[in-house]
Design an enzyme around this catalytic site. Structure first.
Site, PDB file in Angstrom:
ATOM      1  N   LYS A   1       0.892  -1.164   0.000  1.00  0.00           N
ATOM      2  CA  LYS A   1       0.000   0.000   0.000  1.00  0.00           C
ATOM      3  C   LYS A   1       0.924   1.205   0.000  1.00  0.00           C
ATOM      4  O   LYS A   1       0.866   2.088   0.867  1.00  0.00           O
ATOM      5  CB  LYS A   1      -0.920  -0.048   1.243  1.00  0.00           C
TER       6      LYS A   1
ATOM      7  N   ASP B   1      -6.564 -16.111   3.020  1.00  0.00           N
ATOM      8  CA  ASP B   1      -7.856 -16.721   3.336  1.00  0.00           C
ATOM      9  C   ASP B   1      -8.836 -16.547   2.175  1.00  0.00           C
ATOM     10  O   ASP B   1      -9.577 -17.478   1.834  1.00  0.00           O
ATOM     11  CB  ASP B   1      -8.459 -16.119   4.612  1.00  0.00           C
TER      12      ASP B   1
ATOM     13  N   ASP C   1      -2.422 -12.383   5.582  1.00  0.00           N
ATOM     14  CA  ASP C   1      -3.434 -13.057   6.404  1.00  0.00           C
ATOM     15  C   ASP C   1      -4.780 -13.008   5.681  1.00  0.00           C
ATOM     16  O   ASP C   1      -5.466 -14.027   5.500  1.00  0.00           O
ATOM     17  CB  ASP C   1      -3.501 -12.303   7.747  1.00  0.00           C
TER      18      ASP C   1
END
Ligand code: NAD
Length: 367
Positions: A192, A253, A249
């Site tokens: 980012k 997922d 993370d």
């Protein structure tokens, strides 16, 4: 002699670990691998037996082992342990820190036999074969200062710190590039950089490491929000994705759901020497624990990753993967991946079937 430490843990952990160990034993026998097996307590089981979810003895055995296999930890029985005492903080984060396991590898591979399990259209997910490399022991989950405080005007506020040093970025980018060299030689770094200084540094360091040390690798950069969109829009474009702890993370997922089957996905967490811990990405599934229903294939595929990345046995890894394809081709399914026309099997039957599929290949190779 190399030693695998098996940490079965809680819930379905012991059931899937038993099947994984069967496969390891069959490979040891069939391929005359110089392997030894050890076991120790972790998680709720360790907490109940010793008062500590990551006992010193387990710590010492993990240090002594060549690689660590973890089933799963946790369950409602231990939900009262929260904050710094939670099983996740003590056992999982403790083990990762102990091993210095900074690179979390999560392959996302769609099995052709299970394509209908995905919530996405066949043409989007068919052929997806990517790996996410998530930085695992730095970033905002570990950064200091952190905490809760009261501001001058009396409001409570929570704060955390996103911090990455140059060496932390370098080593995870190197790990991603090293893996990319065994694949399609393409790395996508996700950051980012447009908003966060720490991740502007991430982008600069990633660019330099690839330019100076991995000129054969093609690197591109994506901002995390675009990466999330691209993962769902056209996941086949990715080969290796490298990213921070928190972004990894979340993205891993989301990516795991491309396959639609939690019980099929392995993972690894490696340190600088290539030593690591290997575990299925799912949890301890207390709702089905002890009923011989759990799918052991994510665990068995984690063993394949261990053979490849920590034990120097890529041939054994290929045999495991071929055996898993073999049992799926034969129509065997545990309940979680069952579909009409297939044959439903138990956890133990699935483990036995994988062993049988290995034995065929072992004896064919020997003849
Ligand atoms: P979970 O992954 O354990 O289960 C989610 C759902 O998927 C459940 O319905 C479960 O039955 C099913 N499932 C999971 N693995 C399966 C398998 N191998 N075969 C068939 N079905 C499977 O997630 P959860 O319910 O959120 O968490 C349960 C416990 O596990 C919690 O205590 C949590 O803290 C813990 N947990 C541990 C780890 C770990 O040890 N690494 C990771 C995640 C969650």
């Amino acid at each position: 002699m190399k030693t695998i430490l098996f940490l079965a843990g809680d819930g379905i952990g012991p059931e899937i670990t038993r099947e994984t160990r069967k496969v390891a034993q069959a490979l040891k026998d069939g391929l005359s691998l110089d392997l030894a097996f050890d076991e120790a307590l972790i998680g709720g089981a360790a907490h109940d037996a010793t008062g500590n979810a990551f006992p010193d003895e387990t710590r010492a055995r993990a240090d002594a082992a060549s690689a660590v296999f973890l089933g799963a930890v946790g369950g409602p029985k231990w939900d009262h342990l929260t904050g710094a005492a939670s099983l996740e903080r003590v056992a999982l984060l403790g083990l990762r820190k102990q091993l210095g396991a900074f690179a979390n590898l999560r392959p996302v591979k769609v099995f052709p036999q299970l394509i209908e399990a995905s919530t996405l259209k066949r043409e989007i997910v068919e052929g997806v074969d990517m790996i996410i490399v998530r930085e695992l022991i730095g970033g905002i989950y570990f950064g200091e200062p952190r905490g809760l405080r009261t501001t001058g005007d009396g409001h409570q506020e929570g704060y955390n710190t996103l911090v990455y040093s140059v060496p932390e970025i370098e080593r995870v980018v190197r790990a991603a590039c090293t893996i990319a060299r065994t694949r399609d030689k393409r790395v996508t770094s996700v950051d980012k950089a447009n908003v966060l200084e720490a991740l502007r540094l991430w982008r600069e360091v990633a660019t330099r490491v690839v330019r100076d040390e991995f000129p054969d690798i093609t690197l591109d950069h994506l901002i995390v929000d675009n990466a999330a969109m691209q993962l769902i829009r056209s996941p086949k474009q990715f080969d290796v994705m490298v990213t921070t702890n928190m972004f990894g993370d979340i993205l891993s997922d989301a990516a795991s759901m491309l396959t639609g089957s939690l019980g099929m996905l392995p993972s690894a967490a490696l340190n600088e020497t290539g030593k690591g811990m290997y575990e299925p990405i799912h949890g301890s599934a207390p709702d089905i624990a002890g009923r011989n229903l759990a799918n052991p294939l994510a665990s068995i595929l984690s063993l394949a990753m261990m053979m490849e990345h920590s034990l120097g046995e890529p041939q054994a890894a290929r045999r495991i993967e071929a055996a898993v394809h073999g049992v799926l081709d034969a129509g065997l399914r545990t309940a979680d991946i069952m579909s009409p026309g297939m044959k439903q099997v138990t956890t133990a039957e699935m483990g036995d079937a994988v062993v049988a599929a290995l034995a065929v290949r072992v004896s064919q190779a020997a003849s």
